[in-house]
Enzyme design. Sequence first.
Site, PDB file in Angstrom:
ATOM      1  N   ILE A 129       0.967   4.181 -13.948  1.00 39.55           N
ATOM      2  CA  ILE A 129       0.613   4.018 -15.261  1.00 39.55           C
ATOM      3  C   ILE A 129      -0.655   3.089 -14.361  1.00 39.55           C
ATOM      4  CG2 ILE A 129       0.983   1.310 -16.825  1.00 39.55           C
ATOM      5  CD1 ILE A 129       3.536   1.339 -15.756  1.00 39.55           C
ATOM      6  N   THR A 173       6.513  10.865   0.972  1.00 41.76           N
ATOM      7  CA  THR A 173       6.854  11.107  -0.533  1.00 41.76           C
ATOM      8  C   THR A 173       5.305  11.449  -1.268  1.00 41.76           C
ATOM      9  OG1 THR A 173       8.312   9.783   0.427  1.00 41.76           O
ATOM     10  CG2 THR A 173       7.970  10.441  -2.131  1.00 41.76           C
ATOM     11  N   VAL A 174       4.484  10.589  -0.517  1.00 37.43           N
ATOM     12  CA  VAL A 174       3.310  10.733  -2.287  1.00 37.43           C
ATOM     13  C   VAL A 174       2.353  11.552  -1.646  1.00 37.43           C
ATOM     14  CG1 VAL A 174       1.536   8.865  -2.930  1.00 37.43           C
ATOM     15  CG2 VAL A 174       3.174   8.597  -2.550  1.00 37.43           C
ATOM     16  N   ASP A 225       8.055  -6.490  -2.340  1.00 38.75           N
ATOM     17  CA  ASP A 225       6.758  -5.602  -2.660  1.00 38.75           C
ATOM     18  C   ASP A 225       6.200  -6.114  -3.972  1.00 38.75           C
ATOM     19  OD1 ASP A 225       5.824  -2.254  -3.244  1.00 38.75           O
ATOM     20  OD2 ASP A 225       7.197  -2.618  -4.763  1.00 38.75           O
ATOM     21  N   LYS A 238       2.195  -6.890  -5.302  1.00 40.41           N
ATOM     22  CA  LYS A 238       1.474  -5.185  -6.444  1.00 40.41           C
ATOM     23  C   LYS A 238       1.074  -7.243  -7.564  1.00 40.41           C
ATOM     24  CE  LYS A 238       4.778  -1.918  -6.053  1.00 40.41           C
ATOM     25  NZ  LYS A 238       5.689  -1.403  -6.194  1.00 40.41           N
ATOM     26  N   GLU A 246      -5.330   2.861  -7.655  1.00 39.60           N
ATOM     27  CA  GLU A 246      -4.875   3.087  -8.752  1.00 39.60           C
ATOM     28  C   GLU A 246      -3.312   3.159  -8.472  1.00 39.60           C
ATOM     29  OE1 GLU A 246      -6.263   2.990 -12.165  1.00 39.60           O
ATOM     30  OE2 GLU A 246      -3.303   2.548 -12.225  1.00 39.60           O
ATOM     31  N   GLY A 264      14.044   8.919  -2.776  1.00 41.00           N
ATOM     32  CA  GLY A 264      13.041   8.152  -1.979  1.00 41.00           C
ATOM     33  C   GLY A 264      11.568   7.157  -2.959  1.00 41.00           C
ATOM     34  N   GLY A 280       8.390   7.373  -7.155  1.00 46.40           N
ATOM     35  CA  GLY A 280       8.391   8.563  -6.898  1.00 46.40           C
ATOM     36  C   GLY A 280       7.192   9.466  -6.793  1.00 46.40           C
TER      37      GLY A 280
HETATM   38  P1  NDP Z   1       6.119   8.413   3.392  1.00 46.05           P
HETATM   39  O1  NDP Z   1       7.136   7.940   4.748  1.00 46.05           O
HETATM   40  O2  NDP Z   1       6.755   9.162   2.627  1.00 46.05           O
HETATM   41  O3  NDP Z   1       5.044   9.572   4.707  1.00 46.05           O
HETATM   42  C1  NDP Z   1       4.274   8.719   5.180  1.00 46.05           C
HETATM   43  C2  NDP Z   1       3.704   9.772   6.113  1.00 46.05           C
HETATM   44  O4  NDP Z   1       2.569   9.497   6.144  1.00 46.05           O
HETATM   45  C3  NDP Z   1       4.305  10.514   6.377  1.00 46.05           C
HETATM   46  O5  NDP Z   1       3.867  11.895   6.083  1.00 46.05           O
HETATM   47  C4  NDP Z   1       3.877  10.529   7.854  1.00 46.05           C
HETATM   48  O6  NDP Z   1       4.105  11.256   8.715  1.00 46.05           O
HETATM   49  C5  NDP Z   1       2.629  10.292   7.722  1.00 46.05           C
HETATM   50  N1  NDP Z   1       1.904   9.515   8.761  1.00 46.05           N
HETATM   51  C6  NDP Z   1       2.293   7.915   8.910  1.00 46.05           C
HETATM   52  N2  NDP Z   1       1.966   7.595  10.700  1.00 46.05           N
HETATM   53  C7  NDP Z   1       1.041   7.918  10.318  1.00 46.05           C
HETATM   54  C8  NDP Z   1       0.038   8.069  11.302  1.00 46.05           C
HETATM   55  N3  NDP Z   1      -0.731   7.085  12.313  1.00 46.05           N
HETATM   56  N4  NDP Z   1      -1.220   9.185  11.960  1.00 46.05           N
HETATM   57  C9  NDP Z   1      -0.261  10.548  10.866  1.00 46.05           C
HETATM   58  N5  NDP Z   1      -0.173  10.309   9.319  1.00 46.05           N
HETATM   59  C10 NDP Z   1       0.752   9.449   9.743  1.00 46.05           C
HETATM   60  O7  NDP Z   1       5.635   6.996   2.959  1.00 46.05           O
HETATM   61  P2  NDP Z   1       5.998   7.515   1.279  1.00 46.05           P
HETATM   62  O8  NDP Z   1       5.015   8.263   0.752  1.00 46.05           O
HETATM   63  O9  NDP Z   1       6.592   6.511   0.218  1.00 46.05           O
HETATM   64  O10 NDP Z   1       4.926   5.956   1.720  1.00 46.05           O
HETATM   65  C11 NDP Z   1       3.053   6.350   1.544  1.00 46.05           C
HETATM   66  C12 NDP Z   1       2.015   5.017   0.695  1.00 46.05           C
HETATM   67  O11 NDP Z   1       2.317   4.891  -0.646  1.00 46.05           O
HETATM   68  C13 NDP Z   1       2.990   3.537   0.997  1.00 46.05           C
HETATM   69  O12 NDP Z   1       2.127   2.934   1.416  1.00 46.05           O
HETATM   70  C14 NDP Z   1       3.876   3.496   0.443  1.00 46.05           C
HETATM   71  O13 NDP Z   1       3.987   1.820  -0.218  1.00 46.05           O
HETATM   72  C15 NDP Z   1       3.108   3.723  -0.960  1.00 46.05           C
HETATM   73  N6  NDP Z   1       3.738   4.034  -2.237  1.00 46.05           N
HETATM   74  C16 NDP Z   1       4.574   4.144  -2.070  1.00 46.05           C
HETATM   75  C17 NDP Z   1       5.573   4.928  -3.558  1.00 46.05           C
HETATM   76  C18 NDP Z   1       6.808   6.095  -3.626  1.00 46.05           C
HETATM   77  O14 NDP Z   1       7.058   5.654  -4.970  1.00 46.05           O
HETATM   78  N7  NDP Z   1       7.311   6.629  -2.090  1.00 46.05           N
HETATM   79  C19 NDP Z   1       5.254   4.858  -4.593  1.00 46.05           C
HETATM   80  C20 NDP Z   1       3.753   3.923  -4.422  1.00 46.05           C
HETATM   81  C21 NDP Z   1       2.912   3.405  -3.595  1.00 46.05           C
HETATM   82  P3  NDP Z   1       5.503  12.487   8.823  1.00 46.05           P
HETATM   83  O15 NDP Z   1       5.421  13.533   7.782  1.00 46.05           O
HETATM   84  O16 NDP Z   1       5.244  13.473  10.261  1.00 46.05           O
HETATM   85  O17 NDP Z   1       6.604  11.120   9.410  1.00 46.05           O
HETATM   86  N1  HSE Z   2       9.032   0.571  -3.520  1.00 47.69           N
HETATM   87  C1  HSE Z   2       7.987   1.038  -4.413  1.00 47.69           C
HETATM   88  C2  HSE Z   2       9.531   0.354  -5.573  1.00 47.69           C
HETATM   89  C3  HSE Z   2       7.514   1.761  -4.807  1.00 47.69           C
HETATM   90  O1  HSE Z   2      10.489   1.019  -5.890  1.00 47.69           O
HETATM   91  O2  HSE Z   2       8.929   0.925  -6.297  1.00 47.69           O
HETATM   92  C4  HSE Z   2       6.741   1.913  -5.694  1.00 47.69           C
HETATM   93  O3  HSE Z   2       5.810   0.663  -5.001  1.00 47.69           O
END
Ligand code: NDP
Ligand code: HSE
Length: 440
Positions: free
Chosen positions: A136, A13-14, A201, A205, A129, A187, A310
């Site tokens: 934000i 996602t991120v 969570d 934060k 950040e 997401g 998101g």
């Molecule tokens: P996702 O599960 O969508 O994405 C995680 C990604 O990391 C995937 O691409 C996954 O690969 C990859 N990954 C996981 N483990 C490994 C590894 N060992 N080696 C290589 N690649 C790896 O998570 P998010 O994007 O939602 O979240 C990522 C971070 O951002 C988290 O720490 C979350 O708390 C934080 N965050 C998320 C927000 C949100 O709105 N979703 C907002 C703010 C922070 P693959 O694609 O192949 O599965």
């Molecule tokens: N799961 C978290 C939320 C994502 O709903 O705010 C952002 O950190």
Amino acid sequence: MQQVNIGLIGGGTVGSGVYRALQMNSELMASRLGVKLNLVKVAVKAFDEPRPYPIPEACMTTDWRSVVEDPQVHVVAELAGGTTVARTMVLAALKLGKPVVTANKALLSAHGEELFEAAQQQGVNLYYEASVAGGIPIIKALREGFVGNRITQLYGIVNGTCNYILTRMKLEGADFAEVLKDAQRLGYAEAEPSLDVDGHDSAHKIGILASLAHGFWVHPDHIHVEGIRSLSRTDIQFASQLGFTIKLLGIIKKFPGGTGGGNGSKVQVSVYPALIPSTHVLANVNQVFNAVFVRGDVVGDTLFYGRGAGKDATASAVLSDFADAALDLKFGTKRRVPPFVPHELAGSVLSIDDTASRYYVRLGVVDRPGVLAKIAAIFGEGNIGISSMIQPEGHEGDVVPLILMTHEAPNSAVRQALARINELPVNKAVPVLIRLETLE
Ligand code: NDP
Ligand code: HSE
């Protein structure tokens, strides 16, 4: 123009949001920064996972070490999540003297002290950040914008999933489980949604913000955490009748006085659902939006509002960290305003039992003469004043809801009174207790 090469670990996602945002705006950033940000590699677990935005296979790898160790990569972004391998990833990059950007609040909460120390030892920065409140820029605001303030209070709606659920429960009378599914589909929710709905969570934060605001490391075990799982539509409706809205709040309040002398402050750091006045601006922060209300001793009251979760909002925060990292590399800056230093003598987190609040209490009791007197007596013996009471007319069945609002009382006294009420034979349901925050 100088070029800074970026390697991402995580293309979900991120990560995919960051990939797309860089494609959209890296030229714009180059014109502003005088540095070209160039994304060279993205590590994922499997190439064929569905992604919110496509990433060309040519720049993907399944070996995160090849991102960290690639001499072409100047800045590493950990966007994988989790606290075990992610810790190894971040430490490995820092050890190579590479600045690291992370969105991982769970990681910082669990291992922040160690990671910031490692960064300091290596003379590089760890940027975070995106770890709090998505788009934000609250980290930058606290770290730099409010550097000349003591932060006396901070109230944050910092979990988009919970705010989305509470908003839809209030506005549509929607069912908790059904709305949670929507949050996952969109997401917003963590892979493990109990992190969201049980308040963890938000605690990650709020711990990061408290450490930044008060200059001492706030250990997650010292944060009192309650989630929203047990909140019912009934409470949301009664609160509304009384002029309040229920929000899951992260709360940081500074109290005067030292811990064993000196200037060390006592700080309440908690996460719990709270009734807040429906007229307050925070009560009108709805859906997935986050807001952080900060009161400083010089600036007064400030409010930050935006999308807290998101792919795009979070990508915006990651890009801001890339810009800082790129400028630091360009100008050879080792450190910005440091993240955690004892700018006040070490403080400590106040136990929840040493805090006081007003309370909303919902009981389910037998509708019989003398019941109210028994309950009032227990509150009276605990020196807890009742400010108002509702027993709705026309309620069917033997058990009726009784809603009491209290004056300010110590948490320990209210907890003990409710334990006694729970033992009464006329009490037929587990008492519901929700704190009231006036935000004054
Ligand atoms: P996702 O599960 O969508 O994405 C995680 C990604 O990391 C995937 O691409 C996954 O690969 C990859 N990954 C996981 N483990 C490994 C590894 N060992 N080696 C290589 N690649 C790896 O998570 P998010 O994007 O939602 O979240 C990522 C971070 O951002 C988290 O720490 C979350 O708390 C934080 N965050 C998320 C927000 C949100 O709105 N979703 C907002 C703010 C922070 P693959 O694609 O192949 O599965
Ligand atoms: N799961 C978290 C939320 C994502 O709903 O705010 C952002 O950190």
